[in-house]
Scaffold this active site. Structure first.
Site, PDB file in Angstrom:
ATOM      1  N   LYS A 156       0.810  -1.209   0.000  1.00 56.29           N
ATOM      2  CA  LYS A 156       0.000   0.000   0.000  1.00 56.29           C
ATOM      3  C   LYS A 156       0.844   1.261   0.000  1.00 56.29           C
ATOM      4  O   LYS A 156       0.482   2.250  -0.632  1.00 56.29           O
ATOM      5  CB  LYS A 156      -0.964   0.004   1.189  1.00 56.29           C
ATOM      6  CG  LYS A 156      -2.074  -1.019   1.036  1.00 56.29           C
ATOM      7  CD  LYS A 156      -3.268  -0.641   1.886  1.00 56.29           C
ATOM      8  CE  LYS A 156      -4.413  -1.624   1.692  1.00 56.29           C
ATOM      9  NZ  LYS A 156      -5.543  -1.333   2.584  1.00 56.29           N
ATOM     10  N   LYS A 206      -7.689 -11.553  -9.436  1.00 57.83           N
ATOM     11  CA  LYS A 206      -8.918 -11.740  -8.654  1.00 57.83           C
ATOM     12  C   LYS A 206      -9.833 -10.535  -8.809  1.00 57.83           C
ATOM     13  O   LYS A 206      -9.383  -9.444  -9.179  1.00 57.83           O
ATOM     14  CB  LYS A 206      -8.599 -12.025  -7.182  1.00 57.83           C
ATOM     15  CG  LYS A 206      -8.078 -10.864  -6.379  1.00 57.83           C
ATOM     16  CD  LYS A 206      -8.047 -11.242  -4.898  1.00 57.83           C
ATOM     17  CE  LYS A 206      -7.854  -9.970  -4.073  1.00 57.83           C
ATOM     18  NZ  LYS A 206      -7.822 -10.154  -2.643  1.00 57.83           N
ATOM     19  N   LYS A 215     -11.893  -4.181  -6.471  1.00 55.37           N
ATOM     20  CA  LYS A 215     -12.292  -2.847  -6.841  1.00 55.37           C
ATOM     21  C   LYS A 215     -11.101  -2.023  -7.305  1.00 55.37           C
ATOM     22  O   LYS A 215     -11.211  -1.201  -8.210  1.00 55.37           O
ATOM     23  CB  LYS A 215     -12.932  -2.169  -5.630  1.00 55.37           C
ATOM     24  CG  LYS A 215     -14.223  -1.499  -6.016  1.00 55.37           C
ATOM     25  CD  LYS A 215     -14.913  -0.842  -4.876  1.00 55.37           C
ATOM     26  CE  LYS A 215     -15.718   0.308  -5.453  1.00 55.37           C
ATOM     27  NZ  LYS A 215     -16.382   1.107  -4.459  1.00 55.37           N
TER      28      LYS A 215
END
Ligand code: TRP
Length: 335
Positions: free
Chosen positions: A112, A199, A202
């Site tokens: 992240k 996968k 969003k």
């Protein structure tokens, strides 16, 4: 009767639930409620760890609550993290039982913080992002949870929770915290219909996920355009995109159709248009129930909001008890 074991899980208020969230986690949450004392949290404090829009957070939090309730998560098991501020107080205490080095080595933090840099979002990496897993540890331990249903991506965080619990117990000289265990259940991993090599998520962008509350026409259109066979699959192995559609049919509980289509596939008679037709039918029949419940909720949002405020306040009393005991153990004052 033996005491019920406790399960805790959390989900970030990301706006809408997609099929990947539902089949990969929430469907299982709903089932676990029959067997365990469940605490399910919409983790709005966690949603602040990445750059976010302050105007949207509260609405997203309530929307996530409504979406979860419409799929069958019971309101009495559901709460909003920030309505139980003891999580953050325990977070602080745990910060002092967790090493800085261990946090900088967490995979999710590396990913992240990398995204922040790549996204050019002012390269702002908050201390909250680094501390994310310690807050998650507080979420889990504050209810003395026995089990945490986890996917692979959260294994490392659960490992940290166990480390912190152990370090705490050792330092205070008491087996106070339960070491939480992962609860592995065989949940289907849904892939992106636009790119079945990844996968469904969003963050990958619009075409990579299907909203659980999308209208019928949208679902049918998205399934119709799903990538099936890209032609480079080794003989005898089902292509990811095809397998994905089969997974969805099975996850919707359409076993009979699933078996029939599997037979057709292996006998070489399967037409992908038919596979897609059944997939879309199965999805529409499942999600139309959710949409109907969601419309009822929308008609009286206040009723659900009141129930969630109540459940959060009930759940808070459990958290408060743990926190009082913890403060006693670590040498802080209790009033
Ligand atoms: N980190 C989890 C996720 O991104 C969300 C979460 C927060 C959580 N607190 C938790 C999951 C406690 C399980 C237990 O999916």
């Amino acid at each position: 009767m033996a005491e019920m074991k406790t399960v805790l899980s959390g989900i970030q208020p990301t706006g809408q639930l997609h099929l990947g969230n539902y089949f990969g986690a929430i469907q299982n949450w709903v089932k676990l409620q029959e067997q365990y004392r469940c605490y399910y949290s919409v983790v709005d404090y966690h949603a602040m760890t990445m750059p976010y829009d302050v105007k949207k957070l509260r609405t997203n939090t309530w929307d996530m609550i409504f979406s979860l309730v419409a799929t069958g998560v019971k309101t009495e098991n559901l709460f909003i993290q920030s309505l139980v501020p003891e999580h953050t107080e325990l977070n602080w205490i745990f910060n002092c039982f967790c090493s800085y080095g261990q946090l900088t080595r967490m995979t999710q933090f590396k990913d992240k913080s990398g995204q922040v840099k790549d996204g050019g979002k002012d390269e702002f990496i908050s201390v909250g992002l680094l501390d994310y897993p310690v807050l998650q540890t507080a979420d889990i331990l504050i209810y003395r949870a026995d089990y945490v249903p986890v996917g692979k991506d959260q294994e490392q965080h659960l490992e940290l929770a166990r480390d912190i619990a152990l370090r705490f117990n050792t330092q205070v000289g008491k087996e106070y915290f339960v070491l939480p265990e992962p609860l592995y259940t065989d949940t289907p991993k849904i892939r992106s219909t636009a790119d079945p090599s990844r996968k469904m998520s969003k963050s990958a962008g619009e075409k990579h996920y299907i909203n659980l509350y999308a209208d019928e026409a949208t679902i049918r259109r998205q399934i119709k355009s799903a990538v099936t066979d890209s032609g480079d699959t080794p003989d005898g192995k089902m292509a990811d995109g095809v397998q994905n559609l089969f997974e969805i049919i099975k996850a919707c509980g359409w076993d009979k159709e699933y078996r029939q289509l599997t037979e057709d596939y292996y006998s070489g008679h399967l037409k992908y248009v038919d596979l897609k037709q059944v997939t879309a039918d199965a999805l529409v029949s499942l999600t139309s129930q959710f949409i109907a419940r969601r419309q009822e909720i929308n008609a009286d949002k206040k009723a659900i909001k009141d129930q969630i405020k109540q459940s959060s306040s009930d759940i808070r009393t459990v958290a408060q008890k743990t926190l009082r005991e913890v403060k006693e153990l670590v040498g802080l004052l209790n009033v």
